[in-house]
Structure formats: structure tokens, C-alpha cells
Design a protein around this motif. Structure first.
Motif, PDB file in Angstrom:
ATOM      1  N   MET A   1       0.834  -1.178   0.000  1.00  0.00           N
ATOM      2  CA  MET A   1       0.000   0.000   0.000  1.00  0.00           C
ATOM      3  C   MET A   1       0.875   1.236   0.000  1.00  0.00           C
ATOM      4  N   ALA A   2       0.418   2.269  -0.670  1.00  0.00           N
ATOM      5  CA  ALA A   2       1.222   3.471  -0.796  1.00  0.00           C
ATOM      6  C   ALA A   2       0.584   4.622  -0.035  1.00  0.00           C
ATOM      7  N   GLY A   3       1.426   5.625   0.330  1.00  0.00           N
ATOM      8  CA  GLY A   3       0.916   6.836   0.952  1.00  0.00           C
ATOM      9  C   GLY A   3       0.279   6.580   2.303  1.00  0.00           C
ATOM     10  N   ASN A   4      -0.829   7.243   2.566  1.00  0.00           N
ATOM     11  CA  ASN A   4      -1.515   7.123   3.843  1.00  0.00           C
ATOM     12  C   ASN A   4      -2.395   5.890   3.932  1.00  0.00           C
ATOM     13  N   ALA A   5      -2.585   5.189   2.838  1.00  0.00           N
ATOM     14  CA  ALA A   5      -3.475   4.028   2.845  1.00  0.00           C
ATOM     15  C   ALA A   5      -3.016   3.003   3.869  1.00  0.00           C
ATOM     16  N   GLY A   6      -1.707   2.780   3.989  1.00  0.00           N
ATOM     17  CA  GLY A   6      -1.210   1.821   4.958  1.00  0.00           C
ATOM     18  C   GLY A   6      -1.460   2.266   6.381  1.00  0.00           C
ATOM     19  N   VAL A   7      -1.316   3.539   6.646  1.00  0.00           N
ATOM     20  CA  VAL A   7      -1.541   4.049   7.985  1.00  0.00           C
ATOM     21  C   VAL A   7      -3.022   3.968   8.323  1.00  0.00           C
ATOM     22  N   LEU A   8      -3.875   4.357   7.383  1.00  0.00           N
ATOM     23  CA  LEU A   8      -5.302   4.339   7.647  1.00  0.00           C
ATOM     24  C   LEU A   8      -5.827   2.925   7.794  1.00  0.00           C
ATOM     25  N   SER A   9      -5.204   1.959   7.120  1.00  0.00           N
ATOM     26  CA  SER A   9      -5.663   0.582   7.240  1.00  0.00           C
ATOM     27  C   SER A   9      -5.355   0.001   8.614  1.00  0.00           C
ATOM     28  N   LYS A  10      -4.460   0.629   9.368  1.00  0.00           N
ATOM     29  CA  LYS A  10      -4.141   0.180  10.714  1.00  0.00           C
ATOM     30  C   LYS A  10      -5.156   0.698  11.728  1.00  0.00           C
ATOM     31  N   GLY A  11      -6.150   1.437  11.261  1.00  0.00           N
ATOM     32  CA  GLY A  11      -7.169   1.939  12.169  1.00  0.00           C
ATOM     33  C   GLY A  11      -6.871   3.314  12.730  1.00  0.00           C
ATOM     34  N   LEU A  12      -5.849   3.976  12.230  1.00  0.00           N
ATOM     35  CA  LEU A  12      -5.533   5.312  12.701  1.00  0.00           C
ATOM     36  C   LEU A  12      -6.320   6.327  11.885  1.00  0.00           C
ATOM     37  N   PRO A  13      -7.041   7.216  12.536  1.00  0.00           N
ATOM     38  CA  PRO A  13      -7.801   8.216  11.801  1.00  0.00           C
ATOM     39  C   PRO A  13      -6.879   9.292  11.223  1.00  0.00           C
ATOM     40  N   ALA A  14      -7.373   9.992  10.224  1.00  0.00           N
ATOM     41  CA  ALA A  14      -6.623  11.095   9.640  1.00  0.00           C
ATOM     42  C   ALA A  14      -6.656  12.280  10.598  1.00  0.00           C
ATOM     43  N   ILE A  15      -5.636  13.118  10.549  1.00  0.00           N
ATOM     44  CA  ILE A  15      -5.592  14.310  11.389  1.00  0.00           C
ATOM     45  C   ILE A  15      -6.567  15.333  10.826  1.00  0.00           C
ATOM     46  N   PRO A  16      -7.494  15.832  11.648  1.00  0.00           N
ATOM     47  CA  PRO A  16      -8.417  16.856  11.161  1.00  0.00           C
ATOM     48  C   PRO A  16      -7.657  18.096  10.700  1.00  0.00           C
ATOM     49  N   GLU A  17      -8.122  18.693   9.623  1.00  0.00           N
ATOM     50  CA  GLU A  17      -7.440  19.844   9.044  1.00  0.00           C
ATOM     51  C   GLU A  17      -7.284  20.979  10.043  1.00  0.00           C
ATOM     52  N   ARG A  18      -8.277  21.172  10.919  1.00  0.00           N
ATOM     53  CA  ARG A  18      -8.209  22.272  11.879  1.00  0.00           C
ATOM     54  C   ARG A  18      -7.064  22.089  12.878  1.00  0.00           C
ATOM     55  N   LEU A  19      -6.557  20.853  13.021  1.00  0.00           N
ATOM     56  CA  LEU A  19      -5.465  20.600  13.944  1.00  0.00           C
ATOM     57  C   LEU A  19      -4.111  20.644  13.265  1.00  0.00           C
ATOM     58  N   THR A  20      -4.076  20.657  11.938  1.00  0.00           N
ATOM     59  CA  THR A  20      -2.797  20.636  11.233  1.00  0.00           C
ATOM     60  C   THR A  20      -2.353  22.012  10.771  1.00  0.00           C
TER      61      THR A  20
ATOM     62  N   CYS B   1       2.524   6.486  15.929  1.00  0.00           N
ATOM     63  CA  CYS B   1       1.750   7.711  16.184  1.00  0.00           C
ATOM     64  C   CYS B   1       2.535   8.991  15.947  1.00  0.00           C
ATOM     65  N   GLY B   2       3.532   8.929  15.118  1.00  0.00           N
ATOM     66  CA  GLY B   2       4.359  10.103  14.852  1.00  0.00           C
ATOM     67  C   GLY B   2       3.587  11.304  14.370  1.00  0.00           C
ATOM     68  N   LYS B   3       2.569  11.084  13.524  1.00  0.00           N
ATOM     69  CA  LYS B   3       1.815  12.222  13.000  1.00  0.00           C
ATOM     70  C   LYS B   3       1.024  12.911  14.105  1.00  0.00           C
ATOM     71  N   TRP B   4       0.529  12.141  15.093  1.00  0.00           N
ATOM     72  CA  TRP B   4      -0.226  12.735  16.205  1.00  0.00           C
ATOM     73  C   TRP B   4       0.712  13.462  17.160  1.00  0.00           C
ATOM     74  N   ILE B   5       1.880  12.899  17.373  1.00  0.00           N
ATOM     75  CA  ILE B   5       2.871  13.535  18.240  1.00  0.00           C
ATOM     76  C   ILE B   5       3.292  14.863  17.628  1.00  0.00           C
ATOM     77  N   GLU B   6       3.586  14.866  16.328  1.00  0.00           N
ATOM     78  CA  GLU B   6       3.979  16.103  15.651  1.00  0.00           C
ATOM     79  C   GLU B   6       2.850  17.138  15.642  1.00  0.00           C
ATOM     80  N   ALA B   7       1.611  16.688  15.451  1.00  0.00           N
ATOM     81  CA  ALA B   7       0.471  17.613  15.468  1.00  0.00           C
ATOM     82  C   ALA B   7       0.355  18.274  16.837  1.00  0.00           C
TER      83      ALA B   7
END
Length: 81
Positions: free
Chosen positions: A1-20, A63-69
Motif C-alpha cells: 500500500m502506498a501513501g496514507n493508505a497503509g496508515v489508515l488501514s491500521k485503524g488510525l484516523p486522519a488528522i483533522p485539518e483544523r489541527l494541522t 503515532c508520529g503524526k499525532w505527536i507532531e500535530a
């Protein structure tokens, strides 16, 4: 899987735009010596909750994307992290 598809398939939600994105009204050239108006434990409750839930459920490595957010949010609040 490429891009965010692999991360999302693990059950991790996308970061809401208002938080990024930082608030357009915040000054990028804010005074570096100004103290934050909140204590760090009370700042950014949304990103803190999402970060903590992700770490508990999936481990810190996933959870790197959540930590960075959360760090971006804290910096926007004036904390030097």
C-alpha cells in the motif's frame, strides 16, 4: 500500500485539518520572550487526547503524526518544545 493508505488501514484516523494548520491570525514573528498564557498540561487538549489514545492503542512508533500535530499546537501556543 502506498501513501496514507497503509496508515489508515491500521485503524488510525486522519488528522483533522483544523489541527494541522496554524491559525491565520497568529503572528509568525511573535515575541520569543512572551510567556504562554496556559500551562503546558492544559494547552492543546484535542491533540493531546488524540496523541495519547493513539499511543495507548498502537504504540508510540505508529503515532508520529499525532505527536507532531501536538507539538505544532504547543508551539503555536507559545511553548518552546
Amino acid at each position: 500500500m502506498a501513501g496514507n493508505a497503509g496508515v489508515l488501514s491500521k485503524g488510525l484516523p486522519a488528522i483533522p485539518e483544523r489541527l494541522t494548520q496554524t491559525n491565520a491570525n497568529q503572528s509568525v514573528t511573535a515575541d520569543k520572550d512572551a510567556k504562554p498564557k496556559k500551562r503546558i498540561c492544559c494547552a492543546c487538549p484535542d491533540t493531546k487526547r488524540l496523541r495519547d489514545e493513539c499511543i495507548v492503542e498502537h504504540g508510540e512508533e505508529a503515532c508520529g503524526k499525532w505527536i507532531e500535530a501536538h507539538l505544532r499546537c504547543l508551539r503555536a501556543e507559545g511553548f518552546n518544545v
